[in-house]
Design an enzyme around this catalytic site. Structure first.
Site, short mmCIF file in Angstrom:
data_model
loop_
_atom_site.label_atom_id
_atom_site.label_comp_id
_atom_site.label_asym_id
_atom_site.label_seq_id
_atom_site.Cartn_x
_atom_site.Cartn_y
_atom_site.Cartn_z
N SER A 107 4.17 2.14 8.36
CA SER A 107 3.81 1.14 7.35
C SER A 107 5.02 0.68 6.55
CB SER A 107 2.80 1.73 6.37
OG SER A 107 1.55 1.75 6.95
N GLY A 108 5.06 -0.61 6.25
CA GLY A 108 6.15 -1.16 5.45
C GLY A 108 7.35 -1.55 6.29
N HIS B 90 0.81 -1.22 0.00
CA HIS B 90 0.00 0.00 0.00
C HIS B 90 0.85 1.28 0.00
CE1 HIS B 90 0.23 0.16 4.53
NE2 HIS B 90 0.21 1.44 4.28
N ASP C 133 -0.57 -7.39 1.53
CA ASP C 133 0.06 -6.06 1.61
C ASP C 133 1.57 -6.23 1.75
OD1 ASP C 133 0.37 -3.37 1.75
OD2 ASP C 133 -0.49 -3.13 3.76
C1 4AZ Z 1 -1.25 3.54 8.59
O1 4AZ Z 1 -2.21 4.24 8.31
C2 4AZ Z 1 -1.31 2.72 9.82
N1 4AZ Z 1 -1.91 1.01 14.45
C3 4AZ Z 1 -0.23 1.95 10.19
C4 4AZ Z 1 -0.30 1.17 11.33
C5 4AZ Z 1 -1.45 1.17 12.09
C6 4AZ Z 1 -2.53 1.95 11.74
C7 4AZ Z 1 -2.46 2.73 10.59
C8 4AZ Z 1 -1.48 0.32 13.32
O2 4AZ Z 1 -0.24 3.52 7.91
#
Ligand code: 4AZ
Length: 384
Positions: free
Chosen positions: A334-335, A193, A238
């Site tokens: 993320s990632g 993503h 993902d």
């Molecule tokens: C995000 O939006 C995201 N609490 C990443 C991790 C989490 C929530 C959202 C986990 O990238």
């Protein structure tokens, strides 16, 4: 072993020795060629404990700093184990008598530990090793942390910062967008993503080091491979791999994490660590220094309860955090990596930060891509 090993202290210096130990009563098999196999781990634990007992009951007790099984090769009637031995000596001590002292302890003490497998000292040898060589050998082993600095900062309700040499920052226009994890000299793992808005590799750079600014090293991206079943707005599959245009030479500050085998059963209720430059709370600010948080792996059955994620957790996902809320990953993480360490302090990548209902909310733990589930997919595209 405490791996704060490459620097001496004031009037003391670290000395490294390479021991080649012939072990009889043990059959070589292919699994011993891999640092991450159960067999290698068992042999490493056995030898490292043996070395600890040997030196802790000797005149070198206070100078002994640790040992590490580095390599195993087949040998007639058994295996040859290459073991790094680390001592802290005073700067005024002479090198050659030191090695002789280490050798003497091994000769006298090791014979006292016979078992079904044992070390044949007449076919073993000990030699000096330069610090740079020791550092290179350690940096080539996956999942080891050397620079254990301390500091205090937080991920959403989290703990102190440290050094995570496989952590990378994925950037567009020099702005941090996502985390990624170094899994070889040229490959990184991240979340699909992250590339929703830009799949063109030339739009991305990768930075390494604890600070976003100044970065320790920057690399360009040659290829981005996104899981073929990933669909935007779905959270499934993902996962993505990235190849760098130029290989990374591993150092104590930049090197790869270990990958678990696909058949590895990841237990729940154990501690894992998530790291990243993500927001310090929901929709909050991005820190310049890497953050870490210790979270608990959560049984998918529990995570699928109605009040938690109500069946949304698929086999390729893994929940981690706390049902009471508080410590969690967040936007911008993320990632990035979710890792666990084994009995020899090697860190394995078990998850990739993927999604969650905001950050740190009760009954809404972080959801991660389950690396073991995609292990064969990773091999298919990277050969790793
Ligand atoms: C995000 O939006 C995201 N609490 C990443 C991790 C989490 C929530 C959202 C986990 O990238």
């Amino acid at each position: 072993m405490d791996l704060g090993v490459f620097r001496g202290f004031r009037d003391q210096k670290l000395s490294f020795y390479k021991g080649n130990f012939k072990i009889t009563g043990l059959q070589y098999n292919g699994a011993l060629s891999r640092q991450t196999s159960d067999q290698f781990r068992d042999l490493g634990n056995w030898i490292e404990k043996l070395m600890y007992e040997t030196f802790h009951n000797s005149v070198l007790k206070r100078k002994y700093r640790g040992s590490r099984l580095v390599r195993v090769s087949p040998d007639t009637g058994g295996v040859m184990a290459q073991v790094m031995l680390i001592f802290l000596f005073s700067r005024t001590e002479n090198e050659i008598p030191l090695r002789m002292a280490v050798n003497r302890v091994l000769q006298q003490r090791l014979q006292m530990y016979p078992g079904s497998a044992h070390i044949d000292l007449s076919s073993s040898s000990l030699s000096d090793m330069k610090g740079e060589m020791a550092e290179r050998i350690f940096s080539d082993i996956c999942g080891l942390r050397h620079n254990r600095s301390s500091g205090t900062s937080r991920i959403t309700g989290g703990v102190s910062s440290g050094e995570w040499p496989w952590q990378a920052s994925l950037q567009r226009n020099n702005i941090h967008r996502c985390g990624a994890t170094l899994i070889s000299n040229t490959w990184l793992l991240s979340a699909a993503h992250c590339f929703r808005e830009a799949k063109n590799p030339h739009k991305w750079t990768v930075s390494f080091g604890t600070y976003l600014s100044p970065p320790l090293m920057i690399r360009l991206v040659k290829t981005i491979i996104i899981h073929e079943k990933y669909q935007y707005r779905d959270h499934e599959h993902d996962i993505a791999v990235l190849q760098l245009t130029k290989s990374v030479e591993f150092t104590s500050a930049i090197h790869r994490v270990c990958l678990p085998d696909s058949n590895e059963k990841i237990p729940y209720n154990i501690d894992a660590v998530v790291t990243g430059w993500g927001a310090l709370n929901n929709d909050g600010e991005t820190p310049n220094v890497l953050q870490e948080a210790t979270v608990k792996l959560i049984d998918s059955k529990v995570c699928n309860r109605r009040e938690v994620y109500n069946g949304a957790i698929k086999p390729g996902m893994l929940c981690a955090g706390y049902l009471e809320g508080g410590i969690d990953s967040c936007q911008g993480d993320s990632g990035g990596p979710l890792t666990t360490s084994d009995s020899r302090k090697m860190w394995y990548l078990v998850g990739i930060v993927s999604w969650g209902d905001e950050c740190g909310k009760p009954n809404k733990p972080g959801v991660y891509t389950r690396v073991t589930y995609y292990r064969d997919w990773i091999t298919k595209y990277t050969g790793l």
